[in-house]
Design a protein around this motif. Structure first.
Motif, mmCIF file in Angstrom:
data_model
loop_
_atom_site.group_PDB
_atom_site.id
_atom_site.type_symbol
_atom_site.label_atom_id
_atom_site.label_comp_id
_atom_site.label_asym_id
_atom_site.label_seq_id
_atom_site.Cartn_x
_atom_site.Cartn_y
_atom_site.Cartn_z
ATOM 1 N N ALA A 184 0.824 -1.212 0.000
ATOM 2 C CA ALA A 184 0.000 0.000 0.000
ATOM 3 C C ALA A 184 0.855 1.256 0.000
ATOM 4 O O ALA A 184 0.510 2.264 -0.629
ATOM 5 C CB ALA A 184 -0.939 -0.018 1.216
ATOM 6 N N ALA A 185 1.987 1.203 0.696
ATOM 7 C CA ALA A 185 2.874 2.365 0.756
ATOM 8 C C ALA A 185 3.458 2.719 -0.615
ATOM 9 O O ALA A 185 3.779 3.876 -0.882
ATOM 10 C CB ALA A 185 4.004 2.110 1.752
ATOM 11 N N ARG A 186 3.583 1.722 -1.493
ATOM 12 C CA ARG A 186 4.047 1.997 -2.871
ATOM 13 C C ARG A 186 3.187 3.049 -3.546
ATOM 14 O O ARG A 186 3.664 3.833 -4.379
ATOM 15 C CB ARG A 186 3.962 0.722 -3.713
ATOM 16 C CG ARG A 186 5.136 -0.197 -3.701
ATOM 17 C CD ARG A 186 4.955 -1.281 -4.768
ATOM 18 N NE ARG A 186 4.830 -0.728 -6.101
ATOM 19 C CZ ARG A 186 4.366 -1.408 -7.164
ATOM 20 N NH1 ARG A 186 3.965 -2.660 -7.020
ATOM 21 N NH2 ARG A 186 4.304 -0.827 -8.340
ATOM 22 N N PHE A 187 1.910 3.057 -3.191
ATOM 23 C CA PHE A 187 0.951 3.939 -3.846
ATOM 24 C C PHE A 187 0.484 5.069 -2.937
ATOM 25 O O PHE A 187 -0.432 5.818 -3.280
ATOM 26 C CB PHE A 187 -0.263 3.122 -4.309
ATOM 27 C CG PHE A 187 0.111 1.961 -5.196
ATOM 28 C CD1 PHE A 187 0.308 2.154 -6.554
ATOM 29 C CD2 PHE A 187 0.301 0.690 -4.674
ATOM 30 C CE1 PHE A 187 0.672 1.094 -7.374
ATOM 31 C CE2 PHE A 187 0.661 -0.376 -5.483
ATOM 32 C CZ PHE A 187 0.855 -0.173 -6.841
ATOM 33 N N GLY A 188 1.107 5.176 -1.759
ATOM 34 C CA GLY A 188 0.730 6.221 -0.823
ATOM 35 C C GLY A 188 -0.642 6.022 -0.223
ATOM 36 O O GLY A 188 -1.323 6.985 0.116
ATOM 37 N N ARG A 189 -1.061 4.765 -0.070
ATOM 38 C CA ARG A 189 -2.392 4.465 0.444
ATOM 39 C C ARG A 189 -2.310 4.043 1.914
ATOM 40 O O ARG A 189 -1.416 3.284 2.295
ATOM 41 C CB ARG A 189 -3.035 3.326 -0.356
ATOM 42 C CG ARG A 189 -2.918 3.487 -1.875
ATOM 43 C CD ARG A 189 -3.911 4.486 -2.427
ATOM 44 N NE ARG A 189 -3.694 4.730 -3.842
ATOM 45 C CZ ARG A 189 -4.084 3.908 -4.837
ATOM 46 N NH1 ARG A 189 -4.693 2.779 -4.549
ATOM 47 N NH2 ARG A 189 -3.849 4.226 -6.089
ATOM 48 N N PRO A 190 -3.234 4.477 2.741
ATOM 49 C CA PRO A 190 -3.222 4.094 4.154
ATOM 50 C C PRO A 190 -3.882 2.757 4.448
ATOM 51 O O PRO A 190 -3.737 2.221 5.548
ATOM 52 C CB PRO A 190 -3.994 5.226 4.830
ATOM 53 C CG PRO A 190 -4.963 5.673 3.785
ATOM 54 C CD PRO A 190 -4.236 5.530 2.467
ATOM 55 N N ARG A 191 -4.615 2.213 3.485
ATOM 56 C CA ARG A 191 -5.406 1.007 3.774
ATOM 57 C C ARG A 191 -5.066 -0.093 2.774
ATOM 58 O O ARG A 191 -4.914 0.163 1.575
ATOM 59 C CB ARG A 191 -6.887 1.348 3.711
ATOM 60 C CG ARG A 191 -7.774 0.259 4.306
ATOM 61 C CD ARG A 191 -9.193 0.726 4.463
ATOM 62 N NE ARG A 191 -10.003 -0.320 5.070
ATOM 63 C CZ ARG A 191 -11.314 -0.284 5.211
ATOM 64 N NH1 ARG A 191 -11.992 0.784 4.783
ATOM 65 N NH2 ARG A 191 -11.968 -1.277 5.774
ATOM 66 N N TRP A 192 -4.989 -1.332 3.264
ATOM 67 C CA TRP A 192 -4.626 -2.443 2.396
ATOM 68 C C TRP A 192 -5.669 -3.551 2.474
ATOM 69 O O TRP A 192 -6.524 -3.576 3.345
ATOM 70 C CB TRP A 192 -3.252 -2.998 2.761
ATOM 71 C CG TRP A 192 -3.134 -3.499 4.182
ATOM 72 C CD1 TRP A 192 -2.692 -2.793 5.267
ATOM 73 C CD2 TRP A 192 -3.470 -4.811 4.667
ATOM 74 N NE1 TRP A 192 -2.725 -3.574 6.391
ATOM 75 C CE2 TRP A 192 -3.191 -4.820 6.061
ATOM 76 C CE3 TRP A 192 -3.968 -5.973 4.082
ATOM 77 C CZ2 TRP A 192 -3.413 -5.949 6.860
ATOM 78 C CZ3 TRP A 192 -4.187 -7.096 4.872
ATOM 79 C CH2 TRP A 192 -3.892 -7.074 6.245
ATOM 80 N N GLY A 193 -5.557 -4.454 1.517
ATOM 81 C CA GLY A 193 -6.418 -5.627 1.500
ATOM 82 C C GLY A 193 -5.737 -6.746 0.747
ATOM 83 O O GLY A 193 -4.559 -6.669 0.420
ATOM 84 N N ASP A 194 -6.495 -7.768 0.450
ATOM 85 C CA ASP A 194 -5.963 -8.908 -0.286
ATOM 86 C C ASP A 194 -7.116 -9.569 -1.021
ATOM 87 O O ASP A 194 -8.282 -9.444 -0.625
ATOM 88 C CB ASP A 194 -5.282 -9.892 0.673
ATOM 89 C CG ASP A 194 -4.422 -10.927 -0.040
ATOM 90 O OD1 ASP A 194 -4.100 -10.713 -1.235
ATOM 91 O OD2 ASP A 194 -4.044 -11.934 0.584
ATOM 92 N N LYS A 195 -6.782 -10.288 -2.095
ATOM 93 C CA LYS A 195 -7.795 -10.961 -2.905
ATOM 94 C C LYS A 195 -7.297 -12.333 -3.306
ATOM 95 O O LYS A 195 -6.180 -12.492 -3.799
ATOM 96 C CB LYS A 195 -8.086 -10.136 -4.156
ATOM 97 C CG LYS A 195 -9.188 -10.700 -5.058
ATOM 98 C CD LYS A 195 -8.745 -11.714 -6.081
ATOM 99 C CE LYS A 195 -7.924 -11.139 -7.205
ATOM 100 N NZ LYS A 195 -7.718 -12.168 -8.291
ATOM 101 N N ARG A 196 -8.144 -13.330 -3.071
ATOM 102 C CA ARG A 196 -7.880 -14.665 -3.588
ATOM 103 C C ARG A 196 -9.157 -15.483 -3.444
ATOM 104 O O ARG A 196 -9.724 -15.568 -2.342
ATOM 105 C CB ARG A 196 -6.739 -15.340 -2.832
ATOM 106 C CG ARG A 196 -6.285 -16.636 -3.485
ATOM 107 C CD ARG A 196 -5.139 -17.282 -2.741
ATOM 108 N NE ARG A 196 -4.842 -18.586 -3.322
ATOM 109 C CZ ARG A 196 -4.025 -19.481 -2.782
ATOM 110 N NH1 ARG A 196 -3.397 -19.187 -1.636
ATOM 111 N NH2 ARG A 196 -3.817 -20.637 -3.356
ATOM 112 N N PRO A 197 -9.653 -16.092 -4.532
ATOM 113 C CA PRO A 197 -10.878 -16.894 -4.416
ATOM 114 C C PRO A 197 -10.790 -17.976 -3.344
ATOM 115 O O PRO A 197 -11.784 -18.254 -2.652
ATOM 116 C CB PRO A 197 -11.028 -17.491 -5.818
ATOM 117 C CG PRO A 197 -10.399 -16.467 -6.726
ATOM 118 C CD PRO A 197 -9.229 -15.943 -5.941
ATOM 119 N N ALA A 198 -9.617 -18.582 -3.176
ATOM 120 C CA ALA A 198 -9.464 -19.679 -2.210
ATOM 121 C C ALA A 198 -9.714 -19.246 -0.776
ATOM 122 O O ALA A 198 -9.973 -20.094 0.094
ATOM 123 C CB ALA A 198 -8.068 -20.293 -2.323
#
Length: 332
Positions: free
Chosen positions: A106-120
Protein backbone atom coordinates in the motif's frame (compact mmCIF):
# COMPACT_ATOMS: atom_id res chain seq x y z
CA UNK A 1 -12.38 2.03 13.13
CA UNK A 2 -13.27 0.74 9.64
CA UNK A 3 -10.48 2.73 7.95
CA UNK A 4 -7.88 0.49 9.58
CA UNK A 5 -9.51 -2.84 8.77
CA UNK A 6 -8.12 -5.17 6.09
CA UNK A 7 -10.36 -5.74 3.06
CA UNK A 8 -10.49 -9.35 1.87
CA UNK A 9 -12.05 -10.03 -1.55
CA UNK A 10 -13.39 -13.54 -2.15
CA UNK A 11 -15.59 -15.43 -4.59
CA UNK A 12 -15.72 -18.41 -6.89
CA UNK A 13 -12.90 -18.34 -9.49
CA UNK A 14 -13.89 -16.37 -12.62
CA UNK A 15 -16.64 -14.52 -10.77
CA UNK A 16 -15.08 -11.05 -11.12
CA UNK A 17 -12.74 -11.01 -8.12
CA UNK A 18 -9.91 -9.45 -10.17
CA UNK A 19 -12.15 -6.73 -11.55
CA UNK A 20 -13.33 -5.96 -8.02
CA UNK A 21 -9.74 -5.96 -6.78
CA UNK A 22 -8.90 -3.31 -9.40
CA UNK A 23 -11.96 -1.23 -8.56
CA UNK A 24 -10.87 -1.13 -4.93
CA UNK A 25 -7.26 -0.48 -5.89
CA UNK A 26 -8.42 2.54 -7.90
CA UNK A 27 -9.69 4.13 -4.68
CA UNK A 28 -7.23 6.79 -3.43
CA UNK A 29 -7.09 5.24 0.06
CA UNK A 30 -6.99 1.51 -0.75
CA UNK A 31 -4.41 -0.84 -2.26
CA UNK A 32 -5.30 -4.44 -3.16
CA UNK A 33 -2.37 -6.40 -4.65
CA UNK A 34 -2.29 -9.17 -7.23
CA UNK A 35 -2.89 -12.65 -5.85
CA UNK A 36 -0.13 -13.94 -3.61
CA UNK A 37 0.53 -17.48 -2.40
CA UNK A 38 1.93 -16.90 1.07
CA UNK A 39 -0.98 -16.22 3.43
CA UNK A 40 -2.61 -19.66 3.54
CA UNK A 41 0.71 -21.46 3.12
CA UNK A 42 2.25 -19.51 6.00
CA UNK A 43 -0.69 -20.38 8.20
CA UNK A 44 -0.34 -24.07 7.38
CA UNK A 45 3.42 -23.97 8.02
CA UNK A 46 3.22 -21.67 11.05
CA UNK A 47 4.66 -24.11 13.58
CA UNK A 48 7.76 -24.62 11.45
CA UNK A 49 8.77 -21.00 12.06
CA UNK A 50 8.83 -21.37 15.82
CA UNK A 51 7.98 -18.76 18.44
CA UNK A 52 7.74 -15.43 16.63
CA UNK A 53 8.63 -13.57 19.81
CA UNK A 54 12.17 -14.52 18.79
CA UNK A 55 13.40 -12.03 16.14
CA UNK A 56 15.48 -14.78 14.51
CA UNK A 57 12.29 -16.74 13.84
CA UNK A 58 10.62 -13.68 12.36
CA UNK A 59 13.65 -13.34 10.08
CA UNK A 60 13.22 -16.96 8.96
CA UNK A 61 9.55 -16.33 8.21
CA UNK A 62 10.39 -13.14 6.31
CA UNK A 63 12.98 -14.89 4.13
CA UNK A 64 10.46 -17.68 3.46
CA UNK A 65 8.02 -15.06 2.15
CA UNK A 66 10.37 -12.98 0.03
CA UNK A 67 12.79 -15.60 -1.34
CA UNK A 68 10.46 -18.35 -2.57
CA UNK A 69 9.08 -18.01 -6.10
CA UNK A 70 5.95 -19.88 -5.04
CA UNK A 71 4.84 -17.00 -2.80
CA UNK A 72 4.67 -14.60 -5.79
CA UNK A 73 6.15 -11.90 -3.61
CA UNK A 74 7.92 -10.50 -6.69
CA UNK A 75 4.56 -9.51 -8.21
CA UNK A 76 4.09 -6.94 -5.43
CA UNK A 77 6.97 -4.69 -6.46
CA UNK A 78 8.05 -4.38 -2.81
CA UNK A 79 11.73 -4.26 -1.86
CA UNK A 80 12.44 -7.65 -0.25
CA UNK A 81 15.01 -6.35 2.23
CA UNK A 82 12.62 -3.64 3.37
CA UNK A 83 9.97 -6.31 3.90
CA UNK A 84 12.38 -8.46 5.93
CA UNK A 85 13.30 -5.51 8.15
CA UNK A 86 9.64 -4.60 8.68
CA UNK A 87 8.68 -8.13 9.68
CA UNK A 88 11.63 -8.52 12.05
CA UNK A 89 10.89 -5.16 13.67
CA UNK A 90 7.16 -5.77 13.80
CA UNK A 91 4.81 -7.40 16.28
CA UNK A 92 5.46 -11.09 17.06
CA UNK A 93 2.39 -12.70 15.49
CA UNK A 94 1.92 -14.32 12.10
CA UNK A 95 -0.96 -11.99 11.21
CA UNK A 96 1.21 -8.96 11.99
CA UNK A 97 4.08 -10.28 9.89
CA UNK A 98 1.87 -10.89 6.87
CA UNK A 99 0.21 -7.51 7.31
CA UNK A 100 3.60 -5.79 7.08
CA UNK A 101 3.97 -7.05 3.50
CA UNK A 102 0.57 -5.71 2.49
CA UNK A 103 1.25 -2.41 4.30
CA UNK A 104 4.42 -1.97 2.28
CA UNK A 105 2.52 -2.70 -0.91
CA UNK A 106 0.00 0.00 0.00
CA UNK A 107 2.87 2.36 0.76
CA UNK A 108 4.05 2.00 -2.87
CA UNK A 109 0.95 3.94 -3.85
CA UNK A 110 0.73 6.22 -0.82
CA UNK A 111 -2.39 4.47 0.44
CA UNK A 112 -3.22 4.09 4.15
CA UNK A 113 -5.41 1.01 3.77
CA UNK A 114 -4.63 -2.44 2.40
CA UNK A 115 -6.42 -5.63 1.50
CA UNK A 116 -5.96 -8.91 -0.29
CA UNK A 117 -7.80 -10.96 -2.91
CA UNK A 118 -7.88 -14.67 -3.59
CA UNK A 119 -10.88 -16.89 -4.42
CA UNK A 120 -9.46 -19.68 -2.21
CA UNK A 121 -9.92 -17.50 0.87
CA UNK A 122 -13.67 -18.15 0.70
CA UNK A 123 -13.03 -21.80 1.58
CA UNK A 124 -10.56 -20.81 4.29
CA UNK A 125 -12.17 -17.89 6.11
CA UNK A 126 -11.43 -19.50 9.48
CA UNK A 127 -7.72 -19.13 8.75
CA UNK A 128 -8.08 -15.59 7.40
CA UNK A 129 -10.05 -14.44 10.44
CA UNK A 130 -7.60 -15.99 12.88
CA UNK A 131 -4.90 -13.90 11.21
CA UNK A 132 -7.00 -10.76 10.64
CA UNK A 133 -9.97 -10.89 13.07
CA UNK A 134 -11.24 -7.42 12.15
CA UNK A 135 -11.13 -7.97 8.38
CA UNK A 136 -14.06 -6.89 6.23
CA UNK A 137 -14.96 -9.68 3.79
CA UNK A 138 -16.35 -8.79 0.35
CA UNK A 139 -17.81 -11.66 -1.67
CA UNK A 140 -18.71 -11.34 -5.34
CA UNK A 141 -21.22 -13.76 -6.88
CA UNK A 142 -21.63 -14.46 -10.58
CA UNK A 143 -24.10 -16.68 -12.46
CA UNK A 144 -22.77 -20.21 -11.97
CA UNK A 145 -23.26 -21.03 -15.64
CA UNK A 146 -20.99 -18.14 -16.65
CA UNK A 147 -18.39 -19.19 -14.06
CA UNK A 148 -18.40 -22.75 -15.40
CA UNK A 149 -18.13 -21.53 -19.00
CA UNK A 150 -15.23 -19.23 -18.15
CA UNK A 151 -13.36 -21.81 -16.07
CA UNK A 152 -13.57 -24.33 -18.91
CA UNK A 153 -11.59 -21.93 -21.11
CA UNK A 154 -8.76 -21.26 -18.66
CA UNK A 155 -5.40 -22.82 -19.55
CA UNK A 156 -4.66 -23.43 -15.86
CA UNK A 157 -7.98 -25.14 -15.09
CA UNK A 158 -7.66 -28.93 -14.82
CA UNK A 159 -10.95 -30.06 -13.24
CA UNK A 160 -13.64 -31.89 -15.18
CA UNK A 161 -17.10 -30.43 -15.73
CA UNK A 162 -18.64 -32.12 -12.68
CA UNK A 163 -15.98 -30.82 -10.30
CA UNK A 164 -16.22 -27.36 -11.86
CA UNK A 165 -19.99 -27.24 -11.32
CA UNK A 166 -19.52 -28.47 -7.75
CA UNK A 167 -17.00 -25.69 -7.08
CA UNK A 168 -19.65 -23.02 -7.74
CA UNK A 169 -22.10 -24.83 -5.47
CA UNK A 170 -19.50 -24.90 -2.72
CA UNK A 171 -18.78 -21.18 -3.15
CA UNK A 172 -22.48 -20.36 -2.72
CA UNK A 173 -22.79 -22.63 0.33
CA UNK A 174 -19.61 -21.26 1.92
CA UNK A 175 -20.90 -17.72 1.39
CA UNK A 176 -24.23 -18.52 3.04
CA UNK A 177 -22.51 -19.93 6.10
CA UNK A 178 -20.13 -16.98 6.30
CA UNK A 179 -22.96 -14.47 6.05
CA UNK A 180 -24.79 -16.12 8.95
CA UNK A 181 -21.67 -16.34 11.08
CA UNK A 182 -20.16 -12.92 10.44
CA UNK A 183 -23.18 -10.65 10.04
CA UNK A 184 -23.57 -7.36 8.14
CA UNK A 185 -20.72 -5.57 9.93
CA UNK A 186 -18.08 -7.93 8.57
CA UNK A 187 -19.61 -9.55 5.49
CA UNK A 188 -20.75 -7.90 2.27
CA UNK A 189 -21.98 -9.59 -0.90
CA UNK A 190 -22.64 -8.19 -4.35
CA UNK A 191 -23.39 -9.66 -7.76
CA UNK A 192 -21.12 -9.37 -10.78
CA UNK A 193 -24.07 -8.63 -13.05
CA UNK A 194 -25.23 -5.70 -10.91
CA UNK A 195 -21.69 -4.36 -10.62
CA UNK A 196 -21.01 -4.23 -14.36
CA UNK A 197 -24.48 -2.84 -15.11
CA UNK A 198 -24.19 0.09 -12.67
CA UNK A 199 -20.69 0.36 -11.20
CA UNK A 200 -21.19 3.72 -9.52
CA UNK A 201 -24.24 2.62 -7.54
CA UNK A 202 -22.84 -0.75 -6.51
CA UNK A 203 -19.45 0.66 -5.57
CA UNK A 204 -21.05 3.47 -3.57
CA UNK A 205 -22.90 0.88 -1.51
CA UNK A 206 -19.71 -1.11 -1.06
CA UNK A 207 -17.87 2.00 0.10
CA UNK A 208 -20.59 2.64 2.67
CA UNK A 209 -19.93 -0.83 4.08
CA UNK A 210 -16.17 -0.19 4.10
CA UNK A 211 -16.52 3.21 5.75
CA UNK A 212 -15.02 4.94 2.74
CA UNK A 213 -16.20 7.62 0.31
CA UNK A 214 -16.88 6.47 -3.24
CA UNK A 215 -14.45 7.82 -5.82
CA UNK A 216 -15.43 7.85 -9.54
CA UNK A 217 -12.03 6.39 -10.44
CA UNK A 218 -13.28 3.09 -9.03
CA UNK A 219 -15.62 2.71 -12.00
CA UNK A 220 -12.65 2.72 -14.38
CA UNK A 221 -10.55 -0.20 -13.11
CA UNK A 222 -8.78 -0.64 -16.44
CA UNK A 223 -6.71 2.45 -15.65
CA UNK A 224 -4.86 0.63 -12.85
CA UNK A 225 -4.75 -2.86 -14.42
CA UNK A 226 -1.25 -2.26 -15.78
CA UNK A 227 0.20 -1.82 -12.29
CA UNK A 228 -2.06 -4.16 -10.32
CA UNK A 229 -2.34 -7.21 -12.61
CA UNK A 230 0.88 -9.06 -13.54
CA UNK A 231 1.50 -9.10 -17.31
CA UNK A 232 1.89 -12.88 -17.40
CA UNK A 233 -1.76 -13.35 -16.33
CA UNK A 234 -3.07 -13.09 -19.89
CA UNK A 235 -6.45 -14.54 -18.85
CA UNK A 236 -7.14 -11.19 -17.16
CA UNK A 237 -6.71 -9.18 -20.35
CA UNK A 238 -10.33 -7.98 -20.24
CA UNK A 239 -9.62 -6.11 -17.01
CA UNK A 240 -7.54 -3.64 -19.02
CA UNK A 241 -10.62 -2.40 -20.86
CA UNK A 242 -13.79 -0.60 -19.77
CA UNK A 243 -16.39 -2.23 -17.53
CA UNK A 244 -18.95 -3.92 -19.75
CA UNK A 245 -22.00 -6.19 -19.56
CA UNK A 246 -20.79 -8.09 -22.65
CA UNK A 247 -20.03 -11.30 -20.74
CA UNK A 248 -23.30 -11.40 -18.79
CA UNK A 249 -25.21 -14.57 -19.79
CA UNK A 250 -22.46 -15.48 -22.25
CA UNK A 251 -23.00 -19.07 -21.10
CA UNK A 252 -25.80 -19.22 -23.65
CA UNK A 253 -23.15 -19.30 -26.41
CA UNK A 254 -20.28 -20.94 -24.47
CA UNK A 255 -21.99 -24.01 -22.98
CA UNK A 256 -23.51 -26.91 -24.87
CA UNK A 257 -27.15 -27.89 -24.18
CA UNK A 258 -25.91 -30.88 -22.17
CA UNK A 259 -23.68 -28.65 -20.06
CA UNK A 260 -26.51 -26.20 -19.43
CA UNK A 261 -28.73 -29.10 -18.40
CA UNK A 262 -26.16 -30.33 -15.88
CA UNK A 263 -25.64 -26.85 -14.44
CA UNK A 264 -29.34 -26.19 -14.03
CA UNK A 265 -30.14 -29.63 -12.64
CA UNK A 266 -27.30 -29.51 -10.09
CA UNK A 267 -27.41 -25.80 -9.28
CA UNK A 268 -31.03 -24.80 -9.93
CA UNK A 269 -32.00 -23.96 -6.36
CA UNK A 270 -28.80 -22.03 -5.72
CA UNK A 271 -29.08 -20.15 -9.02
CA UNK A 272 -32.63 -19.04 -8.20
CA UNK A 273 -31.64 -18.08 -4.65
CA UNK A 274 -28.93 -15.83 -6.09
CA UNK A 275 -31.42 -14.17 -8.44
CA UNK A 276 -30.67 -16.02 -11.68
CA UNK A 277 -33.44 -17.36 -13.90
CA UNK A 278 -33.27 -20.87 -15.33
CA UNK A 279 -33.52 -21.49 -19.06
CA UNK A 280 -35.87 -24.45 -18.73
CA UNK A 281 -33.32 -26.98 -19.97
CA UNK A 282 -34.29 -30.62 -19.49
CA UNK A 283 -32.96 -32.40 -16.42
CA UNK A 284 -29.99 -34.74 -16.78
CA UNK A 285 -30.29 -38.43 -16.06
CA UNK A 286 -29.42 -40.30 -12.90
CA UNK A 287 -25.98 -41.35 -14.14
CA UNK A 288 -24.94 -37.76 -14.71
CA UNK A 289 -26.24 -36.74 -11.30
CA UNK A 290 -24.36 -39.61 -9.69
CA UNK A 291 -21.10 -38.48 -11.27
CA UNK A 292 -21.80 -34.94 -10.08
CA UNK A 293 -22.57 -36.26 -6.59
CA UNK A 294 -19.20 -37.96 -6.35
CA UNK A 295 -17.48 -34.72 -7.36
CA UNK A 296 -19.50 -32.68 -4.85
CA UNK A 297 -19.01 -35.08 -1.92
CA UNK A 298 -15.80 -33.46 -0.61
CA UNK A 299 -17.56 -30.09 -0.61
CA UNK A 300 -20.40 -31.44 1.51
CA UNK A 301 -17.91 -32.79 4.05
CA UNK A 302 -15.94 -29.55 4.25
CA UNK A 303 -18.15 -27.79 6.88
CA UNK A 304 -17.71 -30.66 9.35
CA UNK A 305 -13.96 -30.57 8.80
CA UNK A 306 -13.89 -26.82 9.43
CA UNK A 307 -15.91 -27.32 12.60
CA UNK A 308 -13.31 -29.75 13.91
CA UNK A 309 -10.55 -27.29 13.02
CA UNK A 310 -12.31 -24.49 14.94
CA UNK A 311 -12.76 -26.77 17.95
CA UNK A 312 -9.08 -27.69 17.89
CA UNK A 313 -8.14 -24.01 17.68
CA UNK A 314 -10.20 -23.24 20.79
CA UNK A 315 -8.46 -26.05 22.67
CA UNK A 316 -5.03 -24.91 21.54
CA UNK A 317 -5.12 -21.11 21.17
CA UNK A 318 -2.20 -19.47 19.37
CA UNK A 319 -1.13 -15.81 19.19
CA UNK A 320 -1.78 -15.42 15.46
CA UNK A 321 -3.88 -12.28 15.11
CA UNK A 322 -2.57 -9.10 13.57
CA UNK A 323 -1.83 -6.47 16.19
CA UNK A 324 -3.08 -3.09 15.08
CA UNK A 325 -0.20 -0.61 15.22
CA UNK A 326 -0.45 2.98 16.33
CA UNK A 327 -1.23 5.37 13.50
CA UNK A 328 1.70 5.91 11.18
CA UNK A 329 2.20 7.26 7.68
CA UNK A 330 2.03 4.81 4.75
CA UNK A 331 5.73 5.39 4.04
CA UNK A 332 6.86 4.58 7.59
Amino acid sequence: MSGDRPIIVVGCPRSGTTMLQLMLHAHPRIAIPPETRFVLDAYQARRAFGDLRNPANRWTLARWIVDRQQTRFADLGVDPEQAVRAIVAGAPTLGSALAEVFRLYAARFGRPRWGDKRPAYLQNLDMILRLFPDAQIVNIVRDGRDCVASLKEMSWHRDDLYTTVAAWARAVDDARRAARRLGPGQWYQLRYEDLVADPATELSRLCDFLGETYDPAMSEPGRVARVAVPAHKTWHERTHGPVTTQRVQSWQQRLSPAEVALCETALGGRLRACGYELSGASRVGGGELLRYGWSAAPHRLAPAKRGLTRAAARLRPEPLARRVPHARSPEA
